[in-house]
Every structure is written in C-alpha cells, then in structure tokens.
Write a protein that holds these residues in place. Structure first.
Motif, PDB file in Angstrom:
ATOM      1  N   ALA A  60       0.839  -1.209   0.000  1.00  0.00           N
ATOM      2  CA  ALA A  60       0.000   0.000   0.000  1.00  0.00           C
ATOM      3  C   ALA A  60       0.870   1.253   0.000  1.00  0.00           C
ATOM      4  N   ALA A  61       1.934   1.254   0.805  1.00  0.00           N
ATOM      5  CA  ALA A  61       2.832   2.409   0.850  1.00  0.00           C
ATOM      6  C   ALA A  61       3.553   2.589  -0.483  1.00  0.00           C
ATOM      7  N   ALA A  62       3.919   1.486  -1.128  1.00  0.00           N
ATOM      8  CA  ALA A  62       4.575   1.571  -2.447  1.00  0.00           C
ATOM      9  C   ALA A  62       3.635   2.181  -3.477  1.00  0.00           C
ATOM     10  N   LEU A  63       2.375   1.810  -3.419  1.00  0.00           N
ATOM     11  CA  LEU A  63       1.391   2.371  -4.348  1.00  0.00           C
ATOM     12  C   LEU A  63       1.210   3.870  -4.102  1.00  0.00           C
ATOM     13  N   PHE A  64       1.118   4.267  -2.844  1.00  0.00           N
ATOM     14  CA  PHE A  64       0.993   5.685  -2.518  1.00  0.00           C
ATOM     15  C   PHE A  64       2.232   6.451  -2.976  1.00  0.00           C
ATOM     16  N   GLU A  65       3.414   5.877  -2.694  1.00  0.00           N
ATOM     17  CA  GLU A  65       4.661   6.543  -3.075  1.00  0.00           C
ATOM     18  C   GLU A  65       4.772   6.679  -4.596  1.00  0.00           C
ATOM     19  N   PHE A  66       4.274   5.697  -5.331  1.00  0.00           N
ATOM     20  CA  PHE A  66       4.323   5.748  -6.787  1.00  0.00           C
ATOM     21  C   PHE A  66       3.632   7.013  -7.298  1.00  0.00           C
ATOM     22  N   PHE A  67       2.461   7.322  -6.756  1.00  0.00           N
ATOM     23  CA  PHE A  67       1.721   8.497  -7.211  1.00  0.00           C
ATOM     24  C   PHE A  67       2.255   9.795  -6.600  1.00  0.00           C
ATOM     25  N   ALA A  68       2.650   9.754  -5.343  1.00  0.00           N
ATOM     26  CA  ALA A  68       3.179  10.955  -4.682  1.00  0.00           C
ATOM     27  C   ALA A  68       4.452  11.437  -5.365  1.00  0.00           C
ATOM     28  N   ASP A  69       5.214  10.520  -5.886  1.00  0.00           N
ATOM     29  CA  ASP A  69       6.503  10.841  -6.494  1.00  0.00           C
ATOM     30  C   ASP A  69       6.359  11.543  -7.850  1.00  0.00           C
ATOM     31  N   LYS A  70       5.175  11.521  -8.409  1.00  0.00           N
ATOM     32  CA  LYS A  70       4.977  12.110  -9.742  1.00  0.00           C
ATOM     33  C   LYS A  70       4.622  13.595  -9.689  1.00  0.00           C
ATOM     34  N   ILE A  71       4.276  14.109  -8.516  1.00  0.00           N
ATOM     35  CA  ILE A  71       3.871  15.506  -8.361  1.00  0.00           C
ATOM     36  C   ILE A  71       5.009  16.247  -7.657  1.00  0.00           C
ATOM     37  N   ALA A  72       5.559  17.255  -8.317  1.00  0.00           N
ATOM     38  CA  ALA A  72       6.805  17.894  -7.880  1.00  0.00           C
ATOM     39  C   ALA A  72       6.793  18.331  -6.420  1.00  0.00           C
ATOM     40  N   PHE A  73       5.814  19.129  -5.999  1.00  0.00           N
ATOM     41  CA  PHE A  73       5.854  19.650  -4.635  1.00  0.00           C
ATOM     42  C   PHE A  73       5.590  18.551  -3.604  1.00  0.00           C
ATOM     43  N   ILE A  74       4.752  17.570  -3.929  1.00  0.00           N
ATOM     44  CA  ILE A  74       4.521  16.448  -3.016  1.00  0.00           C
ATOM     45  C   ILE A  74       5.774  15.583  -2.951  1.00  0.00           C
ATOM     46  N   ASP A  75       6.436  15.396  -4.091  1.00  0.00           N
ATOM     47  CA  ASP A  75       7.670  14.619  -4.131  1.00  0.00           C
ATOM     48  C   ASP A  75       8.742  15.233  -3.240  1.00  0.00           C
ATOM     49  N   SER A  76       8.895  16.547  -3.303  1.00  0.00           N
ATOM     50  CA  SER A  76       9.904  17.221  -2.473  1.00  0.00           C
ATOM     51  C   SER A  76       9.582  17.063  -0.989  1.00  0.00           C
ATOM     52  N   LEU A  77       8.320  17.211  -0.632  1.00  0.00           N
ATOM     53  CA  LEU A  77       7.887  17.021   0.756  1.00  0.00           C
ATOM     54  C   LEU A  77       8.115  15.567   1.185  1.00  0.00           C
ATOM     55  N   TRP A  78       7.751  14.635   0.320  1.00  0.00           N
ATOM     56  CA  TRP A  78       7.917  13.207   0.590  1.00  0.00           C
ATOM     57  C   TRP A  78       9.394  12.869   0.814  1.00  0.00           C
ATOM     58  N   ASP A  79      10.264  13.381  -0.052  1.00  0.00           N
ATOM     59  CA  ASP A  79      11.702  13.131   0.103  1.00  0.00           C
ATOM     60  C   ASP A  79      12.228  13.733   1.401  1.00  0.00           C
ATOM     61  N   GLY A  80      11.744  14.911   1.761  1.00  0.00           N
ATOM     62  CA  GLY A  80      12.178  15.535   3.013  1.00  0.00           C
ATOM     63  C   GLY A  80      11.809  14.692   4.224  1.00  0.00           C
ATOM     64  N   ILE A  81      10.596  14.195   4.247  1.00  0.00           N
ATOM     65  CA  ILE A  81      10.143  13.343   5.350  1.00  0.00           C
ATOM     66  C   ILE A  81      10.951  12.044   5.393  1.00  0.00           C
ATOM     67  N   HIS A  82      11.256  11.510   4.226  1.00  0.00           N
ATOM     68  CA  HIS A  82      11.919  10.210   4.152  1.00  0.00           C
ATOM     69  C   HIS A  82      13.445  10.272   4.273  1.00  0.00           C
ATOM     70  N   THR A  83      13.985  11.459   4.523  1.00  0.00           N
ATOM     71  CA  THR A  83      15.431  11.570   4.721  1.00  0.00           C
ATOM     72  C   THR A  83      15.874  10.748   5.931  1.00  0.00           C
ATOM     73  N   ALA A  84      15.034  10.609   6.919  1.00  0.00           N
ATOM     74  CA  ALA A  84      15.356   9.761   8.074  1.00  0.00           C
ATOM     75  C   ALA A  84      14.818   8.344   7.909  1.00  0.00           C
ATOM     76  N   ILE A  85      13.693   8.201   7.228  1.00  0.00           N
ATOM     77  CA  ILE A  85      13.023   6.899   7.128  1.00  0.00           C
ATOM     78  C   ILE A  85      13.751   5.946   6.178  1.00  0.00           C
ATOM     79  N   ARG A  86      14.145   6.418   5.010  1.00  0.00           N
ATOM     80  CA  ARG A  86      14.778   5.522   4.026  1.00  0.00           C
ATOM     81  C   ARG A  86      16.103   4.933   4.508  1.00  0.00           C
ATOM     82  N   PRO A  87      17.015   5.732   5.100  1.00  0.00           N
ATOM     83  CA  PRO A  87      18.249   5.112   5.605  1.00  0.00           C
ATOM     84  C   PRO A  87      17.987   4.068   6.696  1.00  0.00           C
TER      85      PRO A  87
END
Length: 192
Positions: A60-87
């Motif tokens: 479910a998270a992969a599906l959400f991330e797939f769509f969130a990653d396509k919209i520039a401002f949401i992608d930037s916010l998503w990447d900012g939040i995931h700076t701690a989560i992905r590592p």
C-alpha cells in the motif's frame, strides 16, 4: 544463497531502498514468500518481510509513493520526510537479510545498509531538487518513472544475480556522489 550472495543482496536492496523503500520491502518480502530468494535454513526466521501484514503495508505504501513521487511539490515534501526513514529502512532491510547469529554481520550490515540507503536517497533528492524546480511538470514524471523502472529492474537483478547487482550498486553509489555534488553546485548558483 551463499554468504557472498546474501551480502550482495543486502547491499543492493539497501541502496535501492534509498529510492523506493516500500517497493523494495514489498518485492523482497514477496520474493521470500514465493521462494525466489533461497534463504539458508539458519536464516528462515528472517522471513519477517514475507509476513502478510508487512506485504500489505509495504504494498500500500509503495502504491501511494508511486503516485506521490509524480507531483513535484509532493515529491519534495515526501523526500524531506523520508530523509530519516529511508536510511533506517535500508539498514533494517540489510539486517533482515544477513546472518542473525553473528553480531559482527549484524552491525556491519546495519551500518553499511543505512549508509548505502542514505547515499542513494541523497542522490535522488539532490536530483529532484534540480528537476522539481523546472516550470513544466513533465520532467518530474519522466524522472520518477525512470526511477521506478530502474528500481524494479535492479531489484529483479538483485534477486536473480546478487553479485552482479552489487557491482551495479557500487556504480550507483559513485553516481549518487556525483549527483550530490552537482546539486550542491546547482543550488549555490541559484542562491548567488
């Protein structure tokens, strides 16, 4: 899988987690569940990634991330939040793949997995800083789709041939370093 192949798989999945943590978690768990990743008997307890709950949540998270990653401002916010989560996710993925009985392997996998995920995430985020500042929305979608395809392809290679995937992961680490430095110069030019 041999110890070298498991280490290579851990390295590859950790690196890819910096791009698409949830997709990598889902596919790795699905591969374990379907027997595509042949874990040695002493590592069967590590099939936590194959747990149905983990598969549903990561899918479910992969599906959400797939769509969130396509919209520039949401992608930037998503990447900012995931700076701690992905590592952290990359470190835990590496930890879930290596030998649980050897603390040296555990600590090494955790540190290297987290470092690889952080480096690839930083490279992705640095690239996106440059792409997301573009006034047209198409470039972001093209880059995002390219990341999706590259992640899926490299993950399939990691499952089929972990050592080859680890070599490609090493090349991607070097590319990530170059992207980080390029983005730094780009941001400096924008600020100046």
């Amino acid at each position: 899988m041999s110890g070298v192949e498991l280490l290579a798989l851990a390295a590859s999945t950790s690196l890819l987690a910096g791009w698409r943590l949830y997709l990598v978690t889902f596919v790795t768990g699905l591969a374990m569940r379907l027997g595509w990743i042949d874990l040695p008997d002493k590592l069967v307890a590590l099939d936590v990634l194959a747990n149905p709950w983990v598969l549903v949540l990561s899918g479910a998270a992969a599906l959400f991330e797939f769509f969130a990653d396509k919209i520039a401002f949401i992608d930037s916010l998503w990447d900012g939040i995931h700076t701690a989560i992905r590592p952290l996710g990359g470190a835990l993925l590496a930890l879930a793949i290596v030998d649980p009985g050897d603390p040296v392997w555990q600590v090494s996998a955790f540190l290297l997995g987290g470092g690889a995920a952080f480096l690839s995430h930083a490279g992705k985020a640095a690239t996106r800083v440059m792409v997301n500042t573009s006034p047209e929305p198409v470039s972001n979608m093209i880059v995002s789709t390219g990341e999706d395809v590259a992640t899926a392809g490299l993950l399939a290679l990691a499952i089929a041939n972990p050592v080859a995937a680890a070599l490609i992961a090493l090349i991607l680490v070097l590319a990530s370093l170059w992207l980080i430095l390029s983005a730094r110069r780009f941001v400096r030019r924008l600020v100046s």
